[in-house]
Motif scaffolding. Structure first.
Motif, PDB file in Angstrom:
ATOM      1  N   TYR A 263      -3.204  -3.822  -2.620  1.00  9.78           N
ATOM      2  CA  TYR A 263      -3.732  -4.883  -3.477  1.00  9.78           C
ATOM      3  C   TYR A 263      -3.430  -6.257  -2.888  1.00  9.78           C
ATOM      4  CZ  TYR A 263      -4.353  -7.860  -7.593  1.00  9.78           C
ATOM      5  OH  TYR A 263      -4.743  -8.855  -8.454  1.00  9.78           O
ATOM      6  N   ARG A 264      -2.218  -6.442  -2.416  1.00  9.66           N
ATOM      7  CA  ARG A 264      -1.860  -7.718  -1.796  1.00  9.66           C
ATOM      8  C   ARG A 264      -2.762  -7.997  -0.582  1.00  9.66           C
ATOM      9  NH1 ARG A 264       3.099 -10.683  -1.356  1.00  9.66           N
ATOM     10  NH2 ARG A 264       4.302  -8.946  -2.212  1.00  9.66           N
ATOM     11  N   THR A 265      -2.963  -6.974   0.235  1.00  8.65           N
ATOM     12  CA  THR A 265      -3.813  -7.150   1.419  1.00  8.65           C
ATOM     13  C   THR A 265      -5.254  -7.444   1.025  1.00  8.65           C
ATOM     14  OG1 THR A 265      -2.392  -5.607   2.638  1.00  8.65           O
ATOM     15  CG2 THR A 265      -4.554  -6.082   3.580  1.00  8.65           C
ATOM     16  N   SER A 366      -3.059  11.530   4.711  1.00  6.06           N
ATOM     17  CA  SER A 366      -2.856  10.565   5.788  1.00  6.06           C
ATOM     18  C   SER A 366      -3.514   9.251   5.380  1.00  6.06           C
ATOM     19  CB  SER A 366      -3.478  11.084   7.090  1.00  6.06           C
ATOM     20  OG  SER A 366      -3.254  10.194   8.156  1.00  6.06           O
ATOM     21  N   TYR A 367      -2.762   8.156   5.449  1.00  3.56           N
ATOM     22  CA  TYR A 367      -3.253   6.871   4.955  1.00  3.56           C
ATOM     23  C   TYR A 367      -3.341   5.861   6.105  1.00  3.56           C
ATOM     24  CZ  TYR A 367      -2.211   8.920   0.428  1.00  3.56           C
ATOM     25  OH  TYR A 367      -2.173   9.753  -0.669  1.00  3.56           O
ATOM     26  N   LEU A 368      -4.526   5.325   6.299  1.00  5.73           N
ATOM     27  CA  LEU A 368      -4.748   4.358   7.370  1.00  5.73           C
ATOM     28  C   LEU A 368      -3.886   3.115   7.171  1.00  5.73           C
ATOM     29  CD1 LEU A 368      -6.325   3.657   9.906  1.00  5.73           C
ATOM     30  CD2 LEU A 368      -8.222   2.867   8.468  1.00  5.73           C
ATOM     31  N   SER A 369      -3.628   2.757   5.925  1.00  8.25           N
ATOM     32  CA  SER A 369      -2.846   1.554   5.624  1.00  8.25           C
ATOM     33  C   SER A 369      -1.375   1.714   5.986  1.00  8.25           C
ATOM     34  CB  SER A 369      -2.962   1.200   4.139  1.00  8.25           C
ATOM     35  OG  SER A 369      -2.482   2.267   3.331  1.00  8.25           O
ATOM     36  N   PHE A 417      -8.871   0.896   2.364  1.00  7.45           N
ATOM     37  CA  PHE A 417      -8.632   0.501   0.971  1.00  7.45           C
ATOM     38  C   PHE A 417      -9.027   1.581  -0.037  1.00  7.45           C
ATOM     39  CE2 PHE A 417      -8.934  -3.747   2.978  1.00  7.45           C
ATOM     40  CZ  PHE A 417      -7.757  -4.297   2.493  1.00  7.45           C
ATOM     41  N   LYS A 418      -9.373   2.791   0.421  1.00  5.89           N
ATOM     42  CA  LYS A 418      -9.845   3.835  -0.493  1.00  5.89           C
ATOM     43  C   LYS A 418      -8.864   4.132  -1.626  1.00  5.89           C
ATOM     44  CE  LYS A 418     -12.821   7.139  -1.613  1.00  5.89           C
ATOM     45  NZ  LYS A 418     -12.143   7.874  -2.681  1.00  5.89           N
ATOM     46  N   PRO A 419      -7.557   4.255  -1.361  1.00  8.88           N
ATOM     47  CA  PRO A 419      -6.634   4.510  -2.484  1.00  8.88           C
ATOM     48  C   PRO A 419      -6.664   3.400  -3.530  1.00  8.88           C
ATOM     49  CG  PRO A 419      -5.559   4.990  -0.388  1.00  8.88           C
ATOM     50  CD  PRO A 419      -6.848   4.293  -0.069  1.00  8.88           C
TER      51      PRO A 419
END
Length: 470
Positions: A263-265, A366-369, A417-419
């Motif tokens: 959210y911050r990003t 697996s999360y790209l962020s 940002f999908k999550p």
């Protein structure tokens, strides 16, 4: 500021538009818009941008709805449930970044933030230590240590001898051997830490293409340099990396922390996208003669409302002229470079993360962020191959080296940002936050005459509307 730095320049801008058209015609372009776009050497660029915004739009609408609903809890009737957000409540003079309202609208306020600035101060960080850590990050990717000239020529802290000094961070290439430097008033803060990584991205780009002929010593396109700086900062800003370098203790990723950080990003990077797009679309329209002089200000605010769902703090009139109050408009600097950078950095990041074994697109856990390419020579070598080309090849060739793609795409940004998008959709349904906004814009004259520009519309999630349509 808008009155003094914008409206007062109306006559000058009309002269500027005339000269811009003459310059374009002398260079065999129909307008200044085509002259700017030509720098990207791709006749499909405008179409690519339209496609990108069609893909991003649903996510932006959800972010806008959540922010508006959250701010309404504080400001009440100052904000309508289905209208544009008054821009002065978004924490930035242009509403181009909303990150300053993060604490006010945090999804999980009871979840402790990383507190990086406090930890840096506790560990007696200095400006030099921050730069050395950034250098070590790049060296871990199989890049060379910085030349001695960098440390001799750079100003990494504000001089104390009383001279005038512009503190805005800037990376310099002096085009002589390996003479590169950074000018920056570094502060001991998380924000400065990530700015250091960004500026160092420029420096390493300079060094990697320094053996090219001077005409090719530049980024593959205007957006590449900014994207390169940002992509390394994406890794450096992860909690995983902060834990590796000892700035974050007892790090255990969980969904609430993940949502807060995304959210911050998003407040910084996603909120920026429609602003940057509409700013240059507006100028393209002026260059092409599509806007009458008495509608300059009306068209500016109409396009900003349509793209971003914001409105000015107070009524603005036909006689005002607000766009030139933005530095880049008055200084004749195209803004598309920053938009392109915000798209490309996620394409770069995804490809580098896959090379580093830090991200598996087929693994739902697996999360790209959360990817950190630190110490991946495989990812670093791919970057080196792309960056060393400079401007010697068309930018799609450079893009293809790292990503295997030849066009810009928002798909990597959407994966990143999908999550957060999933969380926003669920949260907005729970709270009843309305998605989209109805137009409130009217073009008024200070004399009292009213001239509506376009019909009022309600933008809904399930209707795709091109951001540039006016």
């Amino acid at each position: 500021w808008y009155d003094l730095a914008g409206t007062a320049t109306r006559k000058d801008l009309e002269t500027y538009l005339q000269l811009n058209k003459e310059a374009a015609n002398l260079n065999n372009f129909t307008s200044g818009a085509e002259m700017w776009l030509n720098d990207y050497e791709d006749d499909t660029l405008e179409v690519q941008l339209e496609n990108i915004f069609e893909e991003i739009r649903p996510f932006y609408l959800q972010l806008h709805a959540y922010v508006r609903h959250s701010l309404k809890q504080t400001y009440g009737e100052e904000i309508s449930e289905d209208g544009p957000i008054p821009m002065h409540l978004l924490g930035n003079m242009w509403a181009q970044s909303w990150v300053n309202i993060y604490d006010q609208t945090t999804p999980y306020p009871n979840k402790q933030s990383k507190g990086l600035t406090k930890e840096m101060l506790a560990q007696n960080y200095t400006a030099l230590k921050m730069f050395k850590l950034a250098e070590e990050f790049y060296v871990s990717l199989n890049m060379s240590a910085l030349p001695q000239a960098f440390w001799e020529l750079s100003y990494i802290e504000k001089p104390t001898d009383g001279r005038e000094f512009i503190c805005h961070g800037f990376a310099n290439d002096f085009f002589k051997n390996s003479d590169v430097a950074i000018k920056m008033c570094t502060r001991i803060s998380a924000e400065s830490f990530f700015t250091v990584f960004h500026e160092m991205g420029h420096i390493y780009y300079y060094l990697l293409y320094k053996n090219q002929p001077i005409a090719y010593r530049d980024g593959a396109n205007h957006g590449f340099h900014e994207a390169v700086g940002d992509v390394f900062a994406l890794s450096a800003s992860t909690s995983k990396h902060m834990h590796k370098i000892g700035l974050l203790k007892n790090y255990e990723p969980d969904e609430e922390t993940r949502v807060n950080e995304l959210y911050r990003t998003a407040l910084r990077k996603v909120a920026f996208l429609p602003f940057s797009y509409s700013l240059d679309q507006y100028r393209w329209a002026l260059f092409r003669g599509e806007v009458k002089s008495d509608e300059y200000n009306c068209k500016f605010w109409q396009m900003r409302e349509s793209a971003s769902g914001i409105k000015p703090p107070v009524q603005r009139y036909k006689e005002d002229f607000d766009a030139p109050a933005k530095y880049h408009v008055s200084a004749d600097v195209e803004y598309l470079r920053y938009l392109v950078a915000h798209i490309l950095q996620f394409q770069f990041h995804k490809s580098a993360c896959i090379l580093a074994g830090e991200y598996d697109p087929n693994n739902p856990n697996s999360y790209l962020s959360e990817c950190d390419i630190y110490q991946s020579t495989k990812a670093g070598n791919a970057f080196k191959e792309m960056l060393s080309m400079g401007l010697s090849k068309p930018w799609p060739d450079a893009l293809e080296i790292l990503t295997g793609q030849r066009t810009m795409s928002a798909s990597a940004l959407m994966e990143y940002f999908k999550p957060l998008q999933d969380w926003l959709e669920k949260k907005n349904k729970e709270t009843g936050a309305q998605v989209g906004w109805k137009s409130e814009f009217k073009c008024l004259s200070k004399s009292g005459a009213e001239k509506p520009i376009g019909a009022g519309i309600i933008i809904v999630l399930f209707v795709t509307i091109c951001v540039g349509m006016v």
